[in-house]
Design a protein around this motif. Structure first.
Motif, mmCIF file in Angstrom:
data_model
loop_
_atom_site.group_PDB
_atom_site.id
_atom_site.type_symbol
_atom_site.label_atom_id
_atom_site.label_comp_id
_atom_site.label_asym_id
_atom_site.label_seq_id
_atom_site.Cartn_x
_atom_site.Cartn_y
_atom_site.Cartn_z
ATOM 1 N N GLY A 34 0.807 -1.210 0.000
ATOM 2 C CA GLY A 34 0.000 0.000 0.000
ATOM 3 C C GLY A 34 0.836 1.253 0.000
ATOM 4 O O GLY A 34 2.051 1.213 0.135
ATOM 5 N N ARG A 67 -0.835 2.944 6.682
ATOM 6 C CA ARG A 67 -1.134 2.882 5.257
ATOM 7 C C ARG A 67 -1.738 4.215 4.837
ATOM 8 O O ARG A 67 -2.750 4.646 5.382
ATOM 9 N N GLU A 78 -3.373 4.957 2.297
ATOM 10 C CA GLU A 78 -4.410 4.779 1.284
ATOM 11 C C GLU A 78 -5.571 5.725 1.576
ATOM 12 O O GLU A 78 -5.898 5.965 2.735
ATOM 13 N N ASN A 79 -6.194 6.228 0.538
ATOM 14 C CA ASN A 79 -7.370 7.066 0.737
ATOM 15 C C ASN A 79 -8.602 6.168 0.883
ATOM 16 O O ASN A 79 -9.500 6.179 0.051
ATOM 17 N N SER A 80 -8.588 5.405 1.955
ATOM 18 C CA SER A 80 -9.680 4.451 2.198
ATOM 19 C C SER A 80 -10.700 5.058 3.138
ATOM 20 O O SER A 80 -10.356 5.417 4.258
ATOM 21 N N ASN A 81 -11.929 5.146 2.688
ATOM 22 C CA ASN A 81 -12.991 5.688 3.533
ATOM 23 C C ASN A 81 -14.045 4.618 3.767
ATOM 24 O O ASN A 81 -15.081 4.609 3.127
ATOM 25 N N THR A 82 -13.754 3.710 4.661
ATOM 26 C CA THR A 82 -14.691 2.633 4.951
ATOM 27 C C THR A 82 -14.758 2.405 6.449
ATOM 28 O O THR A 82 -13.970 2.963 7.212
ATOM 29 N N HIS A 92 -11.252 0.338 7.620
ATOM 30 C CA HIS A 92 -9.878 0.744 7.318
ATOM 31 C C HIS A 92 -9.439 1.914 8.179
ATOM 32 O O HIS A 92 -10.199 2.840 8.425
ATOM 33 N N SER A 112 -16.222 -8.035 -2.557
ATOM 34 C CA SER A 112 -16.725 -8.312 -1.206
ATOM 35 C C SER A 112 -18.118 -8.927 -1.228
ATOM 36 O O SER A 112 -18.465 -9.673 -0.331
ATOM 37 N N THR A 144 -7.755 8.563 10.113
ATOM 38 C CA THR A 144 -8.324 8.230 8.814
ATOM 39 C C THR A 144 -8.095 9.431 7.905
ATOM 40 O O THR A 144 -7.712 10.498 8.394
#
Length: 479
Positions: A170, A230, A232-236, A239, A352, A473
């Motif tokens: 990542g 990480r 990462e631009n993870s918006n969940t 994460h 998923s 985040t």
RNA sequence: UCCCUAGUAGCUCAGUUGGUUAGAGCGGCGGACUGUUAAUCCGUAGGUCGUAGGUUCAAGUCCUACCUGGGGAGCCA
């Protein structure tokens, strides 16, 4: 050390004892004549009821006993005249240690949404829900070290700042002391990292695995447990940019041994929580059930404790990727076109919705998927004899999805080198890693467990930001 | 990053096809009450309707952009 925390007092139940208790006021109720104070010090989900007869206390004291205030109460532990608790403290003296202005203190004696409490994350451990979560989180940390220690594993602290950027796990956070507004440049216009603190480009670790392998190839059974970063631009809801990962690595293990370890490990941890955190789990379960009342009956999930017992007591399903594709391809869902991404055949990555179908519909228990196509997995995973798949394994949990990702590692130098070439991994920077294959190389395997995802599963919390004290985040780094 | 959705009192929300002074419950505060358990009852204060533009005689309501939250997807643990 004195045992005067509420957990000890409630456990000992020494009626008649003269004690002093310190904690924070959850609520105060009562009449003109008597006040009932629910006192909590975070040692347990349970409050101690402090009873203050109005005639014994000045108005000036009573009016500062508001939600959130820190107080010390001294008195006699007596059997409760009320019905909600077996013992209570009949207060003789109350000291206001720290006031909490009821006009400004954001946490009220009422139900708050988790979203609101996330905005006041510095005060949310004062609530029953969050203190329960963080007590469980602690117990799980403890259980992890216990599990490995009992089985001859050594804990290794792999580096947090690393110069290895070839892990492919990542986007990384850069670590530098270079002046951002005046970067030193080389003759060809690149940033000159030789002037940086370490004399080279460095980042925060995305995985301790590669360094962990070095120690497994010397001490046989090791595990790491540390922060992982990480960018990462993870918006969940599952994460984080900063999270904690456990990565065991074992010499002379193959993929089956690895799966056995992962399953035994997860079941041990869940069992440990059931055996050691039942009060907190019951509280969280009740909370979840109240939340689910509004949902239609068919959308409600299994009761938390029942679910944990089920996972702790039942074998996981083990399935190869190829078998999974077959099942999915022939499923009603697929034939009726209900998947957003229809299953074509070997080679496509599972979405998923497919993982959820296998775990939540088809088998209704955790599933370990193995032997994925080499194209969709990392370079260090061992090539199978079919030359198409690698010895990878993903442990999939209901609601959470992938909780563990691991593999048997490629120990054959030539095979590893050619895989690195195929995937454009710069071998010259990785000679230290290849040395483990050059000198005394052997079969070995390991995996990474996302700690917060485990805590999510055990506590039943839907959002990962609620199971880490200070969530990081994208666009959010408070405190 | 993409799709959907929301932002109105300290909190949770209502606010009709755009129309006069923006509402409720909870919480706070004041009072009542002989032991409460989300206490109860009476009273009271509390608002730049996310931000900036725009349309209109008139905007909480419509349009645009941005910010923030939530759900889903991707990346993954």
């Amino acid at each position: 050390m004195k045992k005067n925390q509420i957990i000890d007092i409630l456990k000992s139940g020494q009626v008649g004892a003269e004690i002093t208790v310190k904690g924070w006021v959850r609520t105060r109720r009562g009449s003109k004549n008597v006040s009932f104070i629910a006192l909590n010090d975070g040692s347990t989900i349970n409050n101690l009821q402090v009873v203050a007869d109005a005639e014994n206390f000045a108005e000036e004291i009573l009016k500062h006993i508001n939600t959130g205030a820190a107080i010390a109460a001294t008195g006699k532990l007596v059997e409760s005249a009320g019905s909600g608790q077996s013992v209570e403290l009949q207060a003789e003296k109350i000291e206001i240690i720290g006031k909490a202005d009821p006009d400004k203190y954001p946490i009220q004696p009422k139900r708050h949404t988790l979203e609101f409490l996330r905005d006041v994350a510095h005060l949310r451990p004062r609530t029953a829900t969050y203190s329960a979560i963080f007590r469980i989180r602690h117990k799980l940390i403890f259980a992890i070290h216990n599990f490995f220690n009992e089985r001859g594993f050594y804990n290794i602290h792999t580096p947090i700042v690393t110069s290895s950027d070839a892990e492919g796990a990542g986007e990384m956070f850069r670590v530098t002391t270079l002046p951002m507004n005046d970067l030193p440049k080389t003759e060809d216009g690149e940033i000159d990292y030789s002037e940086d603190f370490f004399g080279k480009s460095t980042n925060l670790t995305v995985s301790g695995q590669l360094e962990g392998e070095l120690f497994a190839m010397a001490m046989s059974r090791i595990y790491t447990f540390g922060p992982t970063f990480r960018a990462e631009n993870s918006n969940t809801s599952r994460h984080l940019a900063e999270f904690w990962m456990i990565e065991p690595e074992v010499a002379f293990f193959d993929l089956n041994d690895n799966m056995d370890l992962a399953e035994e490990f997860l079941q041990y941890l869940i069992r440990y929580a059931l055996d050691n955190c039942i009060d907190d789990l019951q509280f969280l379960s009740k909370r979840l059930q109240e939340e689910e009342k509004n949902k239609p009956a068919d959308q409600r999930s299994m009761e938390l404790i029942e679910k944990l017992k089920f996972v702790a007591d039942n074998e996981f399903v083990r399935l190869t990727y190829t078998e999974a594709i077959d099942i999915l391809k022939n499923s009603k869902q697929n034939k009726k076109g209900k998947f957003q991404y229809p299953i074509e055949g070997f080679g496509t990555d599972l979405q998923s919705e497919h993982e959820r179908y296998l775990v939540e519909k088809k088998f209704q228990k955790p599933v370990i998927l193995t032997d994925y196509p080499k194209e969709i997995k990392a370079f260090y995973m061992r090539m199978n004899d079919d030359n198409q798949t690698v010895a990878a394994m993903d442990v999939l949990f209901p609601q959470i999805g992938e909780i563990i990702g691991g593999s048997q590692r490629e120990e054959r130098l030539e095979v590893l080198e050619s895989r690195m070439a195929e995937m454009n991994i710069p071998a010259d920077e990785m000679q230290w890693y290849l040395d483990t294959r050059r000198f005394g190389g052997c079969q070995h395997a390991g995996f990474g467990l996302g700690f917060e995802r485990l805590v999510q599963f055990v506590t039943g919390m839907g959002n990962i930001r609620d199971v880490i004290p200070f969530p990081r985040t994208p666009k959010n780094c408070e405190f």
